[in-house]
Structures are given as structure tokens and as C-alpha cells.
Write a protein that holds these residues in place. Sequence first.
Motif, PDB file in Angstrom:
ATOM      1  N   ASP A  84       0.844  -1.192   0.000  1.00 23.16           N
ATOM      2  CA  ASP A  84       0.000   0.000   0.000  1.00 23.16           C
ATOM      3  C   ASP A  84       0.878   1.240   0.000  1.00 23.16           C
ATOM      4  O   ASP A  84       2.087   1.162  -0.236  1.00 23.16           O
ATOM      5  N   SER A  85       0.283   2.395   0.258  1.00 22.87           N
ATOM      6  CA  SER A  85       1.056   3.644   0.243  1.00 22.87           C
ATOM      7  C   SER A  85       2.119   3.666   1.331  1.00 22.87           C
ATOM      8  O   SER A  85       3.159   4.311   1.168  1.00 22.87           O
ATOM      9  N   LEU A  86       1.900   2.966   2.430  1.00 25.45           N
ATOM     10  CA  LEU A  86       2.927   2.881   3.474  1.00 25.45           C
ATOM     11  C   LEU A  86       4.163   2.154   2.969  1.00 25.45           C
ATOM     12  O   LEU A  86       5.288   2.486   3.354  1.00 25.45           O
ATOM     13  N   PHE A  87       3.969   1.164   2.101  1.00 21.25           N
ATOM     14  CA  PHE A  87       5.106   0.445   1.532  1.00 21.25           C
ATOM     15  C   PHE A  87       5.971   1.387   0.696  1.00 21.25           C
ATOM     16  O   PHE A  87       7.202   1.317   0.734  1.00 21.25           O
ATOM     17  N   VAL A 146      -0.975  -5.638  13.054  1.00 21.97           N
ATOM     18  CA  VAL A 146      -1.121  -5.901  11.625  1.00 21.97           C
ATOM     19  C   VAL A 146      -1.052  -4.629  10.778  1.00 21.97           C
ATOM     20  O   VAL A 146      -0.678  -4.686   9.609  1.00 21.97           O
ATOM     21  N   THR A 147      -1.414  -3.483  11.327  1.00 21.71           N
ATOM     22  CA  THR A 147      -1.497  -2.271  10.508  1.00 21.71           C
ATOM     23  C   THR A 147      -0.123  -1.754  10.078  1.00 21.71           C
ATOM     24  O   THR A 147       0.005  -1.158   9.010  1.00 21.71           O
ATOM     25  N   ILE A 148       0.915  -1.971  10.890  1.00 22.82           N
ATOM     26  CA  ILE A 148       2.249  -1.467  10.527  1.00 22.82           C
ATOM     27  C   ILE A 148       3.274  -2.587  10.380  1.00 22.82           C
ATOM     28  O   ILE A 148       4.455  -2.309  10.153  1.00 22.82           O
ATOM     29  N   LYS A 149       2.826  -3.841  10.483  1.00 22.44           N
ATOM     30  CA  LYS A 149       3.773  -4.963  10.427  1.00 22.44           C
ATOM     31  C   LYS A 149       4.597  -4.948   9.145  1.00 22.44           C
ATOM     32  O   LYS A 149       5.829  -5.045   9.179  1.00 22.44           O
TER      33      LYS A 149
END
Length: 307
Positions: free
Chosen positions: A193-196, A266-269
Motif C-alpha cells: 500500500d502507500s505505506l510500503f 497488523v497495521t504497521i507490520k
Amino acid sequence: MTPVHQTTNYDFVSKRKLWYTLSMIMIIPSLAFFLMGGLKLGIDFTGGSLFELAFKKSVTVAEMRSTLQSVDKEKFSDAQISLMKDDSQQEIISIRSKPIDDKEQVAIFDALKAEMGQFEQVRVEVVGPTVGAELRSKAIWATVFVMGMIVLYISFRFSFDYAMCGIIALAHDVVIVLGIFSMLGLYYNVEIDSLFVTALLTVAGFSIHDTIVTFDRIRENAGDMGRGKTFSQVVNDSINQTVARSINTSLTTMFPLLTLTVFGGVTIKYFSLAMLIGIVVGTYSSIFVAASLLVSWRVMSRGASHS
């Protein structure tokens, strides 16, 4: 030039073919997984709805698919439904479908509660296809822009050969991170996702910063070539003078990231995992690959000029 205390005396440069071989062992499978289509784009880039629901009673994927299609067959005809577990081993049903607005969500959730009992909404995201395509395009352009600015900066700060070796080492790090996440996507359905993208750009900055420190030391030590040392020896001395700093900086960053990957939820793993992998690979490339590439570049350039 201020003398620098050298804590190690390892011959990195003479073993550069070994480092290149190890890099290729990582890069070739990474490219293979990537070309196999393993890198799965998340809802941020493709558009759609994503629901992660934790039911009080055990629910199977087949039961959920049947219930959803009875609620709205068109919306959920090609829905991706999977069962996963969070860090506390609680079962979570993940549903990815076409975009569903707030009003439709209420009706669907009411139907699910009536049919399958109470549940907790762990994650609810809705992204339209136009927004998803725009985010995907901006992510690609952001990455290209960062790479281009890095080449310009190193060319201005050092010279073109430094810039090219730095960007090759940076591409080495990015490809390996993409390859590992392609493998995770292929076998474990891990989506990016955009975090990646944020993690990837951060890794790029960290990696090139570490490489510049070594390049800066090479430039400072270049005067030793007038005192009988070859360029290879100057590069090797420079790596030995900066290796302790590179490892210490990386370790202090890796420990918090490892903690976030294991305990962060899970949200930032996968964000922290991408950062962790990138910093490990980036540290390897800045110590073993980037400066060695510079030596190889000079050797090939000298050979070409004599041919």
C-alpha cells in the motif's frame, strides 16, 4: 586531512567478485518473483473496499462468501475473502470487493450481524478506482523523481562515476525489497500500500546516505594516491574507516524496527518489515557493493582508455 582511526583492516575490495555473486544470488530470484506477478497492489492503488472483521464465533470463508452473495450478488461476485489471524491469534475475516459506500456498508453489516452474529470492525477502507489509479501514478513518479535527484546530487557532490555506482547500489536494495514482497505476495497474499512506498523511499534515503559517507571518505583519502597507494587501496582503507559507523547506525535503527515488526500489530507490520529488510540490505550494499563497484568502474574505464 584529519587522521581517522581505523578499527578494522579487512580487504573488502579484493573480494568484490564474491560480493557481486552474493548480490546476484539475491537479485535474480527477486526479479523472478517480481516478473511472476507476485507484487500484489493493495486497495490504495487498485480501488475498492476492504473489510477486516473479527467475529465472536468461528466463521469459515465459504460461509462468508455465501452470506455476502445473498446480500448483494453483484458487489461480491468476485470478492476476495480470506481467513487470517492477528498477533493474539484471533481469527479475522478479510473481505476485498468493489467500492461500497457508507449507506451500503450499514446495510451489509446489519445483514452480517443478523446472519452470523456480532463482530468487531478491525479495519474498514474504501478507495475509488480513480483515486487508486492516481495514487499508483504518483507513487511511481515519486520513486523516479527521488532516483533522479539522487543521481544529480551525487554527480554534483562527487562525479558521474560515483553517482552511477551509488544508484546501482540503490537499485540493488530496492529490487531485493520488491522481490521479497513479491514472494510474500505470491505465497502469502501480502499486499503493498502507500505505506510500503513510504518505506521504500525511506530505505532509498538511508541507503544512499550510508553510501555517501563512504564516498566522502574515499574523496578525502584520495590524496594518499600521491604517496604510493593505488585507488583500490584508498577505497579499501575508506571502507575500513567507515564500516564501524555504518554498522552501529544500522543496528540502532534495526532494533526498533524489529520490535515494531514483531509486536506492532497488523497495521504497521509490513511497513516496518519493509524498512527492516531495506536497512539490512542497504547496509550490506553500502559496505560491500557500492565502493567496490567504484573500483570496478575505474578499472574498466582505464582498460577502455588503453584499448
